[in-house]
Every structure is written in structure tokens, then in C-alpha cells.
Design a protein around this motif. Structure first.
Motif, mmCIF file in Angstrom:
data_model
loop_
_atom_site.group_PDB
_atom_site.id
_atom_site.type_symbol
_atom_site.label_atom_id
_atom_site.label_comp_id
_atom_site.label_asym_id
_atom_site.label_seq_id
_atom_site.Cartn_x
_atom_site.Cartn_y
_atom_site.Cartn_z
ATOM 1 N N TYR A 107 0.893 -1.278 0.052
ATOM 2 C CA TYR A 107 -0.112 0.117 0.069
ATOM 3 C C TYR A 107 0.860 1.375 -0.115
ATOM 4 N N ARG A 108 2.112 1.141 -0.307
ATOM 5 C CA ARG A 108 2.879 2.190 -0.494
ATOM 6 C C ARG A 108 3.987 1.886 -1.771
ATOM 7 N N HIS A 109 4.774 3.109 -2.083
ATOM 8 C CA HIS A 109 5.458 2.867 -3.198
ATOM 9 C C HIS A 109 6.482 2.339 -2.825
ATOM 10 N N TYR A 110 7.402 1.526 -3.444
ATOM 11 C CA TYR A 110 8.558 0.753 -3.013
ATOM 12 C C TYR A 110 9.810 1.430 -4.357
ATOM 13 N N GLN A 111 10.914 1.454 -3.832
ATOM 14 C CA GLN A 111 12.124 1.678 -4.623
ATOM 15 C C GLN A 111 12.187 0.561 -5.805
ATOM 16 N N ASP A 112 12.665 1.056 -6.672
ATOM 17 C CA ASP A 112 12.759 0.474 -7.868
ATOM 18 C C ASP A 112 13.290 -0.836 -8.179
ATOM 19 N N GLU A 113 14.549 -1.178 -7.172
ATOM 20 C CA GLU A 113 15.248 -2.479 -6.996
ATOM 21 C C GLU A 113 14.236 -3.398 -6.384
ATOM 22 N N VAL A 114 13.472 -3.009 -5.608
ATOM 23 C CA VAL A 114 12.264 -3.817 -4.820
ATOM 24 C C VAL A 114 11.457 -4.401 -5.763
ATOM 25 N N VAL A 115 10.814 -3.505 -6.602
ATOM 26 C CA VAL A 115 10.096 -3.711 -7.850
ATOM 27 C C VAL A 115 10.517 -4.784 -8.847
ATOM 28 N N ASN A 116 12.111 -4.463 -9.179
ATOM 29 C CA ASN A 116 12.609 -5.535 -9.940
ATOM 30 C C ASN A 116 12.668 -7.118 -9.275
ATOM 31 N N ARG A 117 13.147 -6.970 -7.994
ATOM 32 C CA ARG A 117 13.302 -8.257 -7.480
ATOM 33 C C ARG A 117 11.907 -8.952 -7.199
ATOM 34 N N PHE A 118 10.947 -8.339 -6.936
ATOM 35 C CA PHE A 118 9.654 -8.740 -6.943
ATOM 36 C C PHE A 118 9.222 -9.506 -8.293
ATOM 37 N N VAL A 119 9.584 -8.778 -9.225
ATOM 38 C CA VAL A 119 9.037 -9.524 -10.438
ATOM 39 C C VAL A 119 9.965 -10.814 -10.857
ATOM 40 N N GLU A 120 10.960 -10.517 -10.750
ATOM 41 C CA GLU A 120 12.158 -11.508 -10.892
ATOM 42 C C GLU A 120 11.472 -13.005 -10.110
ATOM 43 N N LYS A 121 11.266 -12.770 -8.748
ATOM 44 C CA LYS A 121 10.972 -13.887 -7.874
ATOM 45 C C LYS A 121 9.498 -14.503 -8.318
ATOM 46 N N SER A 122 8.781 -13.384 -8.749
ATOM 47 C CA SER A 122 7.338 -14.094 -8.939
ATOM 48 C C SER A 122 7.111 -14.835 -10.253
ATOM 49 N N ALA A 123 8.177 -14.260 -11.446
ATOM 50 C CA ALA A 123 8.319 -15.199 -12.660
ATOM 51 C C ALA A 123 9.034 -16.489 -12.390
ATOM 52 N N GLU A 124 10.067 -16.390 -11.300
ATOM 53 C CA GLU A 124 10.755 -17.756 -10.889
ATOM 54 C C GLU A 124 9.605 -18.747 -10.331
ATOM 55 N N ASN A 125 8.740 -18.206 -9.561
ATOM 56 C CA ASN A 125 7.847 -19.032 -8.793
ATOM 57 C C ASN A 125 6.744 -19.478 -9.640
ATOM 58 N N GLY A 126 6.550 -18.862 -11.001
ATOM 59 C CA GLY A 126 5.805 -19.381 -11.775
ATOM 60 C C GLY A 126 4.815 -18.620 -12.512
ATOM 61 N N MET A 127 4.779 -17.201 -12.412
ATOM 62 C CA MET A 127 4.172 -16.294 -12.895
ATOM 63 C C MET A 127 4.312 -16.216 -14.374
ATOM 64 N N ASP A 128 3.048 -15.841 -15.250
ATOM 65 C CA ASP A 128 3.486 -15.653 -16.637
ATOM 66 C C ASP A 128 2.659 -14.334 -17.238
ATOM 67 N N VAL A 129 1.667 -13.835 -16.679
ATOM 68 C CA VAL A 129 1.108 -12.625 -17.274
ATOM 69 C C VAL A 129 1.058 -11.615 -16.138
ATOM 70 N N TYR A 130 1.435 -10.502 -16.416
ATOM 71 C CA TYR A 130 1.251 -9.456 -15.153
ATOM 72 C C TYR A 130 0.487 -8.181 -15.868
ATOM 73 N N ARG A 131 -0.754 -8.108 -14.972
ATOM 74 C CA ARG A 131 -1.456 -6.945 -15.468
ATOM 75 C C ARG A 131 -1.200 -6.073 -14.496
ATOM 76 N N VAL A 132 -0.395 -4.834 -14.808
ATOM 77 C CA VAL A 132 -0.089 -4.046 -14.155
ATOM 78 C C VAL A 132 -0.749 -2.721 -14.288
#
Length: 513
Positions: A107-132
Motif C-alpha cells: 500500500y505504498r511505493h517501493y524503490q525500483d530495486e524492490v520492484v525488480n526483485r519482486f517481478v524476478e521472484k514471482s516469475a521464478e515461482n511460476g507467474m506468466d502474465v502481469y496485469r500492471v
């Protein structure tokens, strides 16, 4: 045959080629978020996954939104494990999530590195389509997440949050579509989170984007069902060229939820369009969730039919059920109508933001405060930040008097830059914080969980080994408990709120009269 006998022509003219319309199934995420405050346990979903995987959907939305929060707050379930389970059980499906841009799932803005790492880890765990999406439709707030999705080779879907105001126009939505496609999106979504998208605007916007941005732009349309008009809106969007539409299996549809998948299939019979979904599989999915639904009666929204007042309040489906649940818990359920009437006034004062997480919660909570304490006598910390630009830019001008109140309360000045540009690197600090929590395993996943829900993560980590808990209950047990409460005539508790003033949190109890 008698001369006056009537023969029924075939629904599907054999000589007419039919365009396939993709379907995104919502039953594993937004359907239960909107209808039962996101309380459905994973164990109540797994048996349906084989049929969902084989039914022929374009994608299956199963993660993101409020599911992450609900997993650790109410279900003692690791959301990352949930994602891995869905990946294992639905190997043939595109798994889809809802991502709040720079807010990720918090519920707040995160610094860009945190955003990058979240996308990387969710992709590793199986996510395909990101509705952003961004709650304010501020394209600056989705840029980093979309870039991150592209880097990991997944499908980036840029999202336009549909809303209505004197300032929102078809031309404006086309301009936003241009901006999103310039970021490199693979597709676009028109996200109607409050069932506001009437049939004609649905046609006009989809056609205008196809004509103005490109016929090859893949357009997805997401609608809730609350106002009773949006199944027709999906039809008009398809006629205008929409490529994929969102639905929920019928046994978890309608109300503040979504249009039924099977109804969409039948609506397209005899038209130039088809979903090619497997009817037998749909029937089994329907039966499964029809059996599950009664277990969550105590969390179900009171809105079971059509509610056209939403055209005024614009509160989205997921927010309605959660607000109802919270007000009932606090003994203030009878004030919902007043709050819904106050929401449009608060929204206008804030510059007409779309109402979707987190802006819906921010505006909705401020409306509650206004009703119970008087207009803007107290500003929530989040609403003050919204008024000062710390969530991004709004299309309309913010009420200058309330901006001054926000400045005085927060001791901060308004900003016009992208909010995340003001953030210092925070990953190393988050790693250290997570490492100090009992039960944390030191993984990036646990660091990200800590980052998004710092108040909930410590308790979750400490109790995680106890395993998931299912809050669904036997319907007969619930009915007996309700009767006992009515017979006992228990007094209503005061409504408790957390108010932040001058950087300090205060607890305020408001006794019902």
C-alpha cells in the motif's frame, strides 16, 4: 409436416468463420476477493485446477490483488507456496496476476530495486502474465514494473483503470493506451473494477484504441457485474475488436463479482465469435465451487443482485465486500449507506482518482472518517499523502483547502515528481529486517513479504510452521451460531480506528449511537 410448422434455424451459420475470443477465468483470485473478502483457502481450489487447466482459457488469474495480504493475515498460508502449487497443478495454463505497479501488492511505493526483485521472484515461482496498473492511471508509476516484466521475458499487460468523471474522455483513454504501448506492453487491459463500463463506452473505447493505436494491439476487458449492465458491455467490446474478456465461473459470479463464464459462452452462440471453451469442464468447475461457496457465508457480500447506486459511489466490487466485512466487525454495518454517499464527494476533492486499490481504500476510509467525525476533521495519513501527490498525479485539481490541511498535518510539501524518485535504496535494509524476524527463512520471497506487509509478516513467519488454516465453516454451524447471538442480544462494540497525526499513531474509539 404441417404448412404452418416453424423450423428453428441453426445458431451457428456453417459458412460464417468465427473469431475466437479468449477468456481469462477469475475464480481463483478476483471472484472470491470480490464476493467473500478473499478468504478462500487453497485447499478449496486445488480439486478444480485440473479442469481449469484443460478448459481452454486464455489465462487463469490466480494471484496478486488482495490474495497475498489475505494469505498471511487470515489463512496462515505462504502466498509464494500458493503460486508454486498453482504452477504445478496447471502446467498448461498462463498464470496471471494483478500487480499494483510501484505499489507491488502493498500500500505504498517501493524503490525500483524492490520492484525488480519482486517481478524476478514471482516469475521464478511460476507467474506468466502481469496485469500492471496504477490506481491513479499515472503511467509513471507502472513504467518500472513493465520494464522488469519485459526483462524476465514474461507478458506485460498495461492497464487502464476505467472511471467516469467530468474529466475522463475516450480521447484521454486512447492517449493513455499510446503511453502504455510506448513502454513496450504486450497487451492492454481496460479494467472496470466497479461495473461502471456501460455498453456504448465499452464499444467506443475499444474501437478508438484499435483505430488510434493499432488493430494489432491486443485488448483485454475486465468488468465486474454489480450494476447489471456489463455482460452487454463485454459483447459490445467484443464487437469493437476486444481480444480477451474476463469472467468467473457462474457459481462464484454476479453481485460485486463478475459476469458468469458460461453466460458469455451462451451469449456468443449464433454470433461471429466463439470462446472454444470446454462445456463439460466448465460444468465440473461450476459444481466444485457451488459446493465450496456455502462454507464462506459469513464473509459473503450483502450485495447479491444488482446495485445501480454504484454508478454514483463508484466503489469497486472487492472494496464493497471488504468494507462491509470491516464495518460488521466494528459494529458499524448500518452506516454503509452514508459512507457510500460520501465517497463521491471525497473523490472529487482528491482530483477524481479512479477507485481501485489502494485509492479506493484511501478514499473509502476518509469517507468513513468524514461520516463519523465530520468532514475532514481528521485526515488519514494516506489521504493526506494522496492530496499532496505522494501517490502520483490525478487528472483533476485537488481541493486546495484540503491540500493545506494535509500540509499542516503532515508537515510535508506537495510534490509533482514520480513518487518513487524520492525513495532511497531500501533492499539491504529490508534484507536485514527480515533476517531479524523469527521464522523467516532468509529467502528473497520472505524479504519481499516483509517489505509489503511489515506489520503482518512477523506474526505470519512465527506461525507459518503450524500450516494453513481454513476459515470456511459448516453452514449449519454458522446458522446455529447466528441464532444464539440473536437470542443473546449482545451489545455492539465501539468502532475502532487508527489515526496518524504529526507522525504519531493514535487509536480512536467511536461508540455507536
Amino acid at each position: 409436416m404441417a404448412e404452418d410448422a416453424v423450423t428453428t434455424p441453426p445458431l451457428d451459420p456453417p459458412t460464417t468463420p468465427r473469431r475466437e475470443v479468449g477468456v481469462t477465468e477469475l475464480v481463483l483470485r478476483d471472484a472470491h476477493q470480490s464476493l467473500m473478502a478473499t478468504r478462500m483457502a487453497l485447499e478449496d481450489m486445488v480439486e478444480a485446477c485440473a479442469d481449469i487447466d484443460a478448459a481452454g482459457y486464455w489465462s487463469v488469474e490466480c494471484w496478486g490483488g488482495a490474495t497475498f495480504d489475505a494469505c498471511i493475515r487470515f489463512l496462515n498460508e505462504d502466498p509464494w507456496a500458493r503460486l508454486r502449487t498453482f504452477r504445478e497443478l496447471m502446467p498448461n495454463s498462463r498464470l496471471q496476476m494483478l500487480l499494483r505497479g510501484q505499489n507491488l501488492l502493498g500500500y505504498r511505493h517501493y524503490q525500483d530495486e524492490v520492484v525488480n526483485r519482486f517481478v524476478e521472484k514471482s516469475a521464478e515461482n511460476g507467474m506468466d502474465v502481469y496485469r500492471v496498473f496504477d490506481a491513479l492511471n499515472d503511467v509513471r508509476n507502472v513504467r518500472q514494473a513493465i520494464e522488469a516484466v519485459r526483462r524476465v521475458g514474461k507478458h506485460a499487460q498495461g492497464t487502464i483503470c476505467y472511471t467516469e468523471s467530468p474529466l475522463h474522455t475516450v480521447e484521454g483513454y486512447v492517449e493513455q493506451a499510446h503511453q502504455l504501448m510506448e513502454l513496450g506492453c504486450d497487451s492492454l487491459c481496460i479494467k472496470d473494477m466497479a461495473a461502471l463500463l456501460r455498453p456504448q463506452p465499452a464499444y467506443d473505447i475499444v474501437k478508438a484504441i484499435k483505430d488510434g493505436v493499432g488493430q494489432d494491439v491486443r485488448i483485454h476487458v475486465h468488468c465486474h457485474a454489480t450494476t447489471g449492465v456489463t455482460l452487454v458491455s463485454l459483447m459490445k467490446a467484443i464487437e469493437a475488436g476486444a481480444d480477451v474478456v474476463d469472467t468467473a465461473i457462474s457459481s462464484l459470479s454476479m453481485g460485486p463479482g463478475h459476469n458468469p463464464t458460461e453466460s458469455l459462452v451462451e451469449m456468443l452462440a449464433g454470433t461471429p465469435y466463439t470462446t472454444n471453451l470446454d462445456d463439460e469442464r466448465l460444468g465440473r468447475i461450476k459444481d466444485h465451487f457451488a459446493a465450496v461457496r456455502p462454507r464462506y457465508t459469513e464473509f459473503m457480500s450483502a450485495i447479491t443482485g444488482v446495485e445501480t447506486d454504484i454508478f454514483s459511489s463508484q466503489i469497486p466490487g472487492g472494496m464493497i465486500s471488504n468494507m462491509e466485512s470491516q464495518l460488521r466487525q466494528q459494529g458499524a454495518g448500518d452506516r454503509l449507506k452514508e459512507v457510500l454517499e460520501e465517497v463521491p464527494r471525497v473523490r472529487q476533492a482528491a482530483g477524481y482518482p479512479p477507485l481501485v486499490t489502494p485509492s479506493s481504500q484511501i478514499v473509502g476510509t476518509q469517507a468513513v472518517f468524514n461520516v463519523l467525525m465530520g468532514p475532514y476533521k481528521v485526515l488519514t495519513a494516506e489521504f493526506a499523502d494522496l492530496m499532496l501527490g505522494y501517490y502520483g498525479a490525478t487528472l483533476g485539481e485537488r481541493n486546495p483547502k484540503i491540500v493545506e490541511l494535509a500540509k499542516a498535518q503532515t508537515k510535508k510539501e506537495p510534490i509533482t515528481v514520480r513518487p518513487a524518485d524520492l525513495l532511497e535504496p531500501e533492499w539491504d535494509e529490508l534484507v536485514e529486517k527480515a533476517a531479524g524476524l523469527a521464522g523467516s527463512d532468509g529467502s528473497d520471497e520472505d524479504v519481499l513479504t516483509t517489505a509489503m506487509f511489515p506489520g503482518v509478516a512477523p506474526t505470519f513467519f512465527a506461525e507459518r510452521d503450524a500450516g494453513p488454516r481454513n476459515v470456511g465453516r459448516d453452514p449449519a454451524e454458522l446458522a446455529a451460531e447466528k441464532l444464539a447471538q440473536q437470542a443473546g442480544g449482545e451489545a455492539q462494540a465501539p468502532v475502532n480506528y487508527s489515526v496518524t497525526l504529526d507522525g504519531k499513531a493514535h487509536q480512536v474509539a467511536v461508540q455507536r449511537v
